[in-house]
Design an enzyme around this catalytic site. Structure first.
Site, PDB file in Angstrom:
ATOM      1  N   SER A 209       0.830  -1.195   0.000  1.00  0.00           N
ATOM      2  CA  SER A 209       0.000   0.000   0.000  1.00  0.00           C
ATOM      3  C   SER A 209       0.876   1.261   0.000  1.00  0.00           C
ATOM      4  CB  SER A 209      -0.969  -0.051   1.191  1.00  0.00           C
ATOM      5  OG  SER A 209      -2.042   0.836   1.031  1.00  0.00           O
TER       6      SER A 209
ATOM      7  N   ASP B  60      -5.599  -3.610  -2.251  1.00  0.00           N
ATOM      8  CA  ASP B  60      -4.713  -3.253  -1.136  1.00  0.00           C
ATOM      9  C   ASP B  60      -3.896  -4.427  -0.594  1.00  0.00           C
ATOM     10  OD1 ASP B  60      -3.592  -2.089   1.122  1.00  0.00           O
ATOM     11  OD2 ASP B  60      -5.457  -2.161   2.266  1.00  0.00           O
TER      12      ASP B  60
END
Length: 284
Positions: A39, A161
């Protein structure tokens, strides 16, 4: 400095803390042979590997007031509160050019983690399977947060993510042969993630992505177990942790520039204050 890993947690805009830490490392010409991030940690890691001091700070804080970067207008127009095309196309190609040449010439490994929406399992990319053409899409995929961003297709994967399936990828670093690890966290000591509350909404939104849904549900357990694991590694002298000294007053989608600058400065200061102990750890 062999068999030493640098692990970078995500956390959305809290990642400016990591930006401060890595800028201090660059000021000291401290580079690691192995870096892994998910991320926002992947975004920070990319600028660190390309040796562009201050780039991630500028790419976030300097553009945070631009509605193309972060706004509900983006959510309506592009189904993402973050302007992912603006962040991962226009900024690196035009407004704040990314140094691809230095990035790909880095004398070390850089691993990026993302989550497979179908299986819910982690997918890792490294120097052997990312290219000039797909590297920004891989970082975008790792940074695509559920509910506020769209999934990203890379190769045969549908990804989101990286923090869902492997929020702090310490075990991946160890499995890749690193016996010592430096871990940059974006939460303060003692933080415990609470169970996911939006199960019904997630079950509707991600009804075709059962793996992603399961990752959302199980993430709090995985995160808390990982924190417990790295704290034990730290106690045993196998990990060195740098993290905020107090709970950051910055959310994942924070737009307050002063708060972001303060958190960046905190990261830089914490890295500086820990530097001597860090060197002892690396050389011990």
């Amino acid at each position: 400095m062999n068999n030493i890993g640098l692990i970078l947690e995500g956390g959305g805009m809290r990642g400016v803390y990591t930006s401060g830490v890595l800028d201090f490392f660059m000021d000291k010409n401290l580079y690691f042979p192995y870096i892994i991030g998910v991320s926002m940690g992947a975004c920070n890691g990319a600028s660190y590997v390309s040796k562009q001091r201050g780039r991630t700070k500028s790419a976030t804080i300097d553009f945070i007031s631009d509605p193309r970067y972060l706004s509900y207008r983006n959510l309506i127009k592009h189904k993402s509160i973050f302007g992912m095309d603006f962040i991962f196309n226009e900024i690196p190609s035009k407004l704040l050019p990314f140094d691809f040449q230095t990035f790909f010439n880095y004398d070390g490994e850089f691993v990026i983690g993302a989550t497979d929406c179908i299986t819910g399992k982690e997918v890792y990319f490294n120097k052997s399977n990312y290219t000039h053409e797909n590297i920004l899409d891989i970082i975008k995929a790792s940074s695509s947060l559920p509910f506020i961003a769209k999934s990203v297709k890379v190769n045969n994967f549908t990804l989101m993510d990286g923090g869902l399936s492997d929020p702090i990828p310490i075990k991946k670093s160890i499995s890749d042969g690193n016996t010592k690890n430096v871990i940059i966290l974006t939460r303060s000591h003692g933080y415990i993630k609470k169970p996911f509350k939006l199960k019904w909404i997630a079950s509707k939104k991600y009804r075709n992505y059962k793996g992603l849904y399961n990752s959302l549900i199980q993430r709090y357990k995985l995160y808390n177990n990982t924190i417990e694991y790295i704290n034990k590694l730290n106690k045993d002298g196998k990990a060195f942790i740098i993290q905020p000294q107090k709970p950051p007053m910055v959310g994942r989608t924070e737009k307050n520039k002063k708060k972001l600058i303060d958190l960046y400065n905190e990261g830089y200061k914490d890295a500086k204050n820990n530097y001597e102990n860090l060197l002892n750890f690396l050389n011990g």
